[in-house]
Design an enzyme around this catalytic site. Structure first.
Site, short mmCIF file in Angstrom:
data_model
loop_
_atom_site.label_atom_id
_atom_site.label_comp_id
_atom_site.label_asym_id
_atom_site.label_seq_id
_atom_site.Cartn_x
_atom_site.Cartn_y
_atom_site.Cartn_z
N LYS A 193 0.82 -1.28 -0.05
CA LYS A 193 -0.07 -0.04 -0.11
C LYS A 193 0.70 1.19 -0.12
O LYS A 193 0.29 2.28 -0.30
CB LYS A 193 -0.94 -0.04 1.12
CG LYS A 193 -0.38 -0.12 2.53
CD LYS A 193 0.08 1.14 3.00
CE LYS A 193 0.90 0.92 4.52
NZ LYS A 193 1.20 1.93 5.19
N THR A 250 -3.41 5.55 4.09
CA THR A 250 -2.30 6.08 3.87
C THR A 250 -2.33 6.82 2.68
O THR A 250 -1.28 7.78 2.32
CB THR A 250 -1.11 4.85 3.69
OG1 THR A 250 -1.51 3.80 4.66
CG2 THR A 250 0.27 5.17 3.36
#
Length: 347
Positions: A193, A250
């Site tokens: 990610k 994120t």
């Protein structure tokens, strides 16, 4: 139930985990090589460099002695950068017993070997039962955890008993913890990610808007799932906290150092300058290198990761990378997906 725990090292996430454990009435030893940082934590109950003015619990005691940090501890949380994991594992080896809970909360691959962090730990701890290693992951910015903002994470282990024990150590009224047997999927999702977060920073820095970011997250998740499944992860894991949960936070938060690095790159700053300016590890950079190689090893298509690799390491402009992504040949959105990998604790 463990009473004495240690956390290595005293970065932002390590300090936040130490704070959660201290809030749960555990005695926490926080290890750092930096004597000035140790003195600040013990004397002022603060860690200014990583968590600004957050006041730390007096139950947290810092030390620069690895022996003091680990001797007599019931559980050890390793929160070191991926590049330091092997060295830290070597240092903790003499102090682990078969009953020590061992947890890592690092999101990345080892440079060179491309091994996941649990595999690095297993390499250097041959006398420790690798099936009992626990992975902590999920959407959890340290800056919010330290303020006791509601946060939900996942712990994964091949041992249900170990996962349950770590869940008991961490869970409280602001830090909710789920368990999962899929160590591979949780580790791969947490690492990959960061690549997409770099891309999100780039698209925001270029002013491409919300449509572009939504597309990036969606197709980025497809790439994460594709490689993660090929490596042995369960596809369902990538729809959970270690997958889409961590991806969203994120890619959209001001706290994300990977997003900030991508944003600075879009402003025309060279990679070396960006990393120096950040002052903290940006795991997504090395993870992009790892994904570029792993995708070829596993024969998996990852066009977003490939283009980010070219931006970071081959001097390609972000604008040209986006143009090439948008100009790819036509394809179906719903691809053939491998059957879910069985990751049950008992057979």
């Amino acid at each position: 139930m463990a009473n004495k725990v240690s956390v290595l090292v005293a970065g932002s996430w390590g300090t936040a985990i130490a704070s959660v454990l201290a809030d749960n009435d555990l005695d926490v030893t926080l290890w750092s090589r930096n004597e000035q940082q140790v003195a600040e934590i013990n004397g002022e109950h603060r860690n200014h460099r990583f968590l600004a003015d957050a006041l730390l619990s007096p139950r947290i005691r810092a030390t620069s002695s690895i022996q003091e940090a680990l001797s007599g501890k019931d559980a050890v949380f390793v929160v070191a950068p991926s590049a330091a994991m092997r060295d830290v594992a070597v240092q903790i080896r003499p102090y682990l017993t078969e009953n020590t809970l061992l947890v890592h909360a690092t999101k990345g691959f080892e440079t060179g070997s491309l091994k996941r962090m649990s595999s690095v730990l297993a390499d250097e701890l041959p006398d420790y039962d690798a099936s009992r290693i626990v992975v902590l992951s999920g959407p959890s910015h340290a800056e919010e955890v330290i303020r006791q903002c509601p946060t939900t994470v996942v712990v994964a282990s091949a041992s249900e008993q170990a996962a349950d024990a770590v869940q008991d150590l961490l869970i409280n009224n602001y830090f909710r913890v789920y368990t999962n047997p899929d160590v591979v999927g949780v580790e791969v999702g947490g690492a990959l990610k960061n690549i997409i977060a770099l891309g999100a920073g780039l698209t925001d820095g270029l002013g491409y808007g919300d449509n572009a970011k939504a597309a990036l997250l969606t197709r980025g998740l497809a790439e994460i799932s594709r490689l993660g499944t090929a490596m042995g992860g369960n596809p369902l894991t990538f729809a959970g906290l270690a997958g889409i949960g961590d991806l969203v936070v994120t890619c959209t938060s001001k706290h994300s150092r990977n997003w900030r690095a991508g944003y600075l790159l879009a402003q025309g700053h060279p990679l070396e300058e960006v990393l120096k300016q950040m002052g903290m590890v940006v795991e997504g950079v090395k993870t992009t290198q790892a994904a570029y190689t792993l995708s070829r090893q596993y024969d998996v298509t990852m066009p977003i990761a490939d283009e980010l690799y070219r931006v970071l390491f081959e001097g390609k402009s972000p604008e040209a990378a986006v143009e090439d992504l948008m100009g790819r040949g036509r394809t179906h959105e719903i691809e053939e997906v491998a059957k879910p990998v069985q990751t049950k604790w008992f057979g």
